[in-house]
Design a protein around this motif. Structure first.
Motif: not given
Length: 239
Positions: A80-81, A84, A86, A236-237
């Protein structure tokens, strides 16, 4: 007693996958022979088979079968990090052959992506059935995944990474695109540690074939335009 696998001639047909062997290291072997022309490859996936060797050509339909459930991909906190941040530029079908060649170069037991496979799947890509998602860092290809689309089925074949999380980001981008396009089945054949971390699960071959018959009837399209052309991602997360 295990049933011997069918031997294919040059006509386009496959036996019932339910007759595949149940015999140790041959478990899931359903047919031997034929060729790797694009028409046969597309039919194989439509029927529930995939090729694994070329000398001879063997066709497999394992039980159980591994899948990603669309809409249920697991994204760890670290992933997830990354999503975010990208860090990668993402494209679809921009460098298919480079992706499959990178997958072939990975040292692993039972390496199956031999030159004949590279040529056959590159031709299948030209015919619109094989696709790739690429991760770029600057102008360097650092990760990707490729597979085969037939109707609403996407059969993931292999992935690679040369930067941390690059292959996982490619899987997320592919998964999200399949959801957007209305695909119904994301097949990954067998679970590996990498796919298990992303939430892969096993289903019986009977369930797989039931879902496959519905999926291949769907009029889905794998879009070949780039996901985006500049640094930063569109995936996207989770909220």
């Amino acid at each position: 007693m295990a049933t011997a696998p069918a031997t294919l001639d040059h006509r386009l047909w496959f036996p019932d996958p339910r007759t595949a062997l149940r015999d140790g290291h041959l478990d899931g072997l359903g047919a031997v022979g034929g060729d790797l022309r694009s028409e046969r490859l597309a039919l194989a996936y439509r029927c529930g088979f995939f090729p694994w060797t070329v000398r001879p050509i063997t066709w497999w339909s394992p039980d159980p079968r591994a899948v990603f459930e669309l809409g249920q991909l697991h994204r760890s906190r670290s992933l997830e990090r990354t999503l975010r941040r990208q860090p990668f530029r993402l494209t679809r079908n921009r460098a298919f052959r480079s992706v499959i060649e990178a997958c072939a170069s990975i040292p692993r037991p039972g390496r199956w992506i031999v030159p004949e496979f590279i040529e056959a799947y590159s031709l299948l890509h030209q015919h619109g059935h094989a696709h790739s998602v690429e991760c770029w860092l600057d102008d360097h290809l650092v990760g990707g995944i490729y597979g085969v689309a037939v109707g609403g089925l996407f059969a993931g074949e292999s992935m690679f990474h040369r930067a941390s999380d690059a292959s996982k980001v490619a899987v997320v981008a592919l998964h999200d695109h399949l959801v957007e396009q209305g695909f119904a089945l994301f097949d990954i054949q067998m679970i590996t540690p990498a796919t298990a971390a992303l939430g892969a699960r096993e289903i019986s071959r009977d369930e797989y074939l039931r879902r496959l018959s519905r999926a291949v009837a769907l009029p889905c399209r794998f879009e070949t335009t780039p996901v985006h052309e500049s640094s930063g991602g569109t995936i996207s997360a989770s909220p």
